[in-house]
Write an enzyme that holds these catalytic residues in place. Structure first.
Site, short mmCIF file in Angstrom:
data_model
loop_
_atom_site.label_atom_id
_atom_site.label_comp_id
_atom_site.label_asym_id
_atom_site.label_seq_id
_atom_site.Cartn_x
_atom_site.Cartn_y
_atom_site.Cartn_z
N HIS A 1 1.47 3.92 1.86
CA HIS A 1 2.05 4.67 2.98
C HIS A 1 3.57 4.78 2.90
O HIS A 1 4.25 3.83 2.53
CB HIS A 1 1.65 4.03 4.32
CG HIS A 1 0.25 4.38 4.74
ND1 HIS A 1 -0.47 3.66 5.66
CD2 HIS A 1 -0.57 5.40 4.34
CE1 HIS A 1 -1.67 4.22 5.82
NE2 HIS A 1 -1.75 5.26 5.02
N HIS B 1 -7.51 -0.41 5.68
CA HIS B 1 -6.43 0.44 6.21
C HIS B 1 -6.19 1.58 5.21
O HIS B 1 -6.18 2.75 5.58
CB HIS B 1 -5.19 -0.42 6.40
CG HIS B 1 -3.97 0.33 6.84
ND1 HIS B 1 -3.85 0.90 8.08
CD2 HIS B 1 -2.81 0.60 6.19
CE1 HIS B 1 -2.66 1.48 8.18
NE2 HIS B 1 -2.01 1.33 7.04
N HIS C 1 4.50 -4.51 10.80
CA HIS C 1 4.94 -3.86 12.04
C HIS C 1 5.06 -4.85 13.20
O HIS C 1 4.37 -5.87 13.23
CB HIS C 1 3.93 -2.78 12.49
CG HIS C 1 3.92 -1.57 11.62
ND1 HIS C 1 4.72 -0.47 11.85
CD2 HIS C 1 3.19 -1.27 10.51
CE1 HIS C 1 4.49 0.45 10.93
NE2 HIS C 1 3.56 0.00 10.11
N ASP D 1 -0.22 -3.73 6.41
CA ASP D 1 -0.83 -3.19 7.63
C ASP D 1 -2.30 -3.58 7.75
O ASP D 1 -3.11 -2.82 8.29
CB ASP D 1 -0.72 -1.66 7.65
CG ASP D 1 0.71 -1.19 7.84
OD1 ASP D 1 1.59 -2.04 8.09
OD2 ASP D 1 0.94 0.03 7.74
N ASP E 1 5.94 4.76 5.05
CA ASP E 1 6.81 3.82 5.77
C ASP E 1 6.86 2.44 5.10
O ASP E 1 7.52 1.53 5.60
CB ASP E 1 6.41 3.71 7.26
CG ASP E 1 5.00 3.20 7.46
OD1 ASP E 1 4.10 3.53 6.66
OD2 ASP E 1 4.78 2.46 8.45
N HIS E 2 6.19 2.29 3.97
CA HIS E 2 6.25 1.05 3.18
C HIS E 2 6.84 1.29 1.79
O HIS E 2 7.09 0.34 1.05
CB HIS E 2 4.86 0.42 3.05
CG HIS E 2 4.30 0.00 4.37
ND1 HIS E 2 4.18 -1.33 4.73
CD2 HIS E 2 3.88 0.71 5.44
CE1 HIS E 2 3.68 -1.40 5.96
NE2 HIS E 2 3.49 -0.18 6.41
N HIS F 1 0.85 -1.20 0.00
CA HIS F 1 0.00 0.00 0.00
C HIS F 1 0.88 1.23 0.00
O HIS F 1 2.08 1.16 0.20
CB HIS F 1 -0.99 -0.01 1.17
CG HIS F 1 -0.38 0.10 2.53
ND1 HIS F 1 0.43 -0.87 3.07
CD2 HIS F 1 -0.46 1.07 3.48
CE1 HIS F 1 0.81 -0.51 4.29
NE2 HIS F 1 0.29 0.67 4.56
ZN LIG Z 1 0.06 1.71 6.50
#
Ligand SMILES: [Zn+2]
Length: 254
Positions: free
Chosen positions: A55, A108, A167, A129, A57-58, A53
């Site tokens: 985001h 999410h 995570h 996530d 942090d990915h 996805h």
């Molecule tokens: Zn995420």
């Protein structure tokens, strides 16, 4: 042989590095420094990047990786321009001799997908996530109903499926799970196991579908004991989606 290892990133992210005798792929590189160091030190041949996805942090490490390696980046239809192969529910991709099926799991985020492989009877799932060990992701873009539906798809995968999520949230998730089901001995013992692992700096992952079915309250909304606890506390109906919504909102403020 397939080797799957976590690379720690930021405060609690895991970037997953998958290696076979045909090379390596990486899932959700939110950053690239440690990844590139490992690839160089061990002379691993990175073949592709897989994204679950949009985001940061990915995805934040993609551009640096592409500045050093010309490889394909697989991902859903979203605003990340560096994804050059867009995949959806119909897609099957073959990498390193592993066939991955794409499963769309919005909630999410709206673009969220998972990568699943039967892997010769040793199934594996990279689910970003959406499904976490002991919990699930926050609902940022989709609806609670979408998130519930997405988890319902994942929970029907073979029970021996190994779950690699994005995570290290297991300890706090299980703390919440204990509040939902104070009498569930399996949750209590898993919580204690995870505390011991984390004390030693050992990841609590991968999980399995079987373990999640026993201990993850978000996969257990259909069970009487969970329904009773939630409907009593929040005065909701016993409908699975209402129970899920009330539970997710409770977790947001836990
Ligand atoms: Zn995420």
């Amino acid at each position: 042989m397939i080797n799957i290892e976590p690379i720690e990133a930021f405060s609690d992210n895991y970037i997953w590095l998958v290696t076979t005798n045909e090379g390596s792929i990486v899932i959700d590189p939110g950053e690239s420094t440690n990844l590139l160091k490992i690839l160089n030190q061990r002379s691993l041949n990175l073949k592709a990047v897989l994204i679950t996805h949009h985001h940061f942090d990915h995805t934040g490490g993609i551009d640096k990786i592409l500045s050093e390696k010309s490889i394909d980046v697989y991902g859903p239809n979203n605003n990340i321009d560096s994804i050059n192969i867009r995949v959806n529910n119909e897609s099957k991709i073959n990498l390193l001799g592993i066939e991955f099926k794409i499963i769309e799991i919005p909630g999410h985020t709206l673009d969220h997908i998972a990568y699943y492989s039967e892997n010769n009877g040793h199934p594996i799932l990279f689910c970003g996530d959406t499904l976490f060990a002991g919990g699930c992701g926050r609902v940022f873009e989709g609806t609670f109903e979408q998130m519930h539906d997405s988890l319902s798809i994942l929970k029907k995968l073979p029970i021996n499926t190994k779950i690699y999520c994005g995570h290290e949230y297991t300890e706090s998730n299980l703390k919440f799970a204990k509040s939902v089901e104070p009498l569930n001995q399996r949750i209590i013992s898993r919580y204690n196991e995870v505390i011991e692992l984390r004390k030693q700096g050992i990841p609590s992952l991968p999980s399995t579908i079987e373990l999640e079915l026993e201990t993850n309250p978000f996969l257990r909304v259909g069970l009487k004991e969970v329904q009773q606890e939630i409907s009593k506390k929040f005065n909701t109906s016993n409908n699975d989606k209402d129970i899920f919504t009330a539970m997710r909102q409770w977790k947001d403020n836990f």
